[in-house]
Write an enzyme that holds these catalytic residues in place. Sequence first.
Site, short mmCIF file in Angstrom:
data_model
loop_
_atom_site.label_atom_id
_atom_site.label_comp_id
_atom_site.label_asym_id
_atom_site.label_seq_id
_atom_site.Cartn_x
_atom_site.Cartn_y
_atom_site.Cartn_z
N ASP A 110 0.85 -1.19 0.00
CA ASP A 110 0.00 0.00 0.00
C ASP A 110 0.90 1.25 0.00
O ASP A 110 1.33 1.70 -1.05
CB ASP A 110 -0.92 -0.08 1.22
CG ASP A 110 -1.98 0.99 1.26
OD1 ASP A 110 -2.57 1.25 0.20
OD2 ASP A 110 -2.23 1.54 2.34
N ASP A 166 -7.11 -8.77 5.51
CA ASP A 166 -8.16 -8.57 6.51
C ASP A 166 -8.70 -7.16 6.55
O ASP A 166 -8.11 -6.22 6.03
CB ASP A 166 -7.58 -8.86 7.91
CG ASP A 166 -6.66 -7.74 8.38
OD1 ASP A 166 -5.72 -7.39 7.63
OD2 ASP A 166 -6.89 -7.19 9.47
P1 IMP Z 1 2.07 -0.60 3.64
O1 IMP Z 1 1.27 0.67 3.73
O2 IMP Z 1 2.54 -0.86 2.22
O3 IMP Z 1 3.19 -0.62 4.64
O4 IMP Z 1 1.09 -1.78 4.01
C1 IMP Z 1 0.82 -1.96 5.36
C2 IMP Z 1 -0.12 -3.05 5.62
O5 IMP Z 1 -1.44 -2.50 5.52
C3 IMP Z 1 -0.16 -4.24 4.70
O6 IMP Z 1 0.82 -5.21 4.96
C4 IMP Z 1 -1.56 -4.77 5.03
O7 IMP Z 1 -1.51 -5.50 6.23
C5 IMP Z 1 -2.33 -3.51 5.24
N1 IMP Z 1 -3.12 -3.14 4.06
C6 IMP Z 1 -2.89 -2.18 3.15
N2 IMP Z 1 -3.85 -2.12 2.23
C7 IMP Z 1 -4.72 -3.12 2.55
C8 IMP Z 1 -5.93 -3.59 1.95
O8 IMP Z 1 -6.44 -3.10 0.94
N3 IMP Z 1 -6.54 -4.63 2.59
C9 IMP Z 1 -6.04 -5.22 3.70
N4 IMP Z 1 -4.91 -4.81 4.28
C10 IMP Z 1 -4.26 -3.77 3.71
MG MG Z 2 -4.26 -5.73 8.20
#
Ligand code: IMP
Ligand code: MG
Length: 183
Positions: A110, A166
């Site tokens: 994300d 989730d």
């Molecule tokens: P980051 O922002 O790339 O560090 O992602 C952080 C975490 O947010 C991911 O590993 C997921 O656990 C969660 N996450 C981000 N987007 C989604 C989504 O659309 N659905 C579920 N979890 C998400």
């Molecule tokens: Mg999560």
Amino acid sequence: MGVVSEKKVGSKPFELLLDQASIAKRVSELGKEITADYRGKHPVLLGVLKGCIIFLADLMRAINLSAELELVSASSYRKGKKQETDVLLASAVSIPLKDRHILIVEGVVDSGRTVSALSKELKKMEPASIEVVTLIDKPASHRRKLQIRYKGFTLRNDFVIGYGLDNTQKYRNLPFIGRMVDE
Ligand code: IMP
Ligand code: MG
């Protein structure tokens, strides 16, 4: 069959984005690509809990190499009063990674903070290489420059659930991926 409806999860409706067959096809393609790219190597598949689990279980069976499996737990937390979040890596990898080829396995990228924080820690261990495979990438959400070598699907900024992903710890067991729809 049909235990889990694609039309409704509990009382939360969602829009189906990726059905089981599409996911299976793409995972198989990724497995073949990784198998070809790492031929002759013994990569360490490093799953990022918990979102990776279903993807990892399917992907590793589509990789025809002698690969090892390790897991790390990462979670985002709010930093102070600001919106900014930081990433907490809860466990160290239990094997030495010096000179190893590491393939980080993520369910969704994300903002990219998790992958960035993990890569930074892993680099200190002097691995031979670090690459990332994610089932879902949301490039419009990236908050930093990222190198993601393997992407299953590229989606918009929607919050998605299922296939390991989730919403407040629920819906990970859905065999497909859906977009949460507000009621
Ligand atoms: P980051 O922002 O790339 O560090 O992602 C952080 C975490 O947010 C991911 O590993 C997921 O656990 C969660 N996450 C981000 N987007 C989604 C989504 O659309 N659905 C579920 N979890 C998400
Ligand atoms: Mg999560």
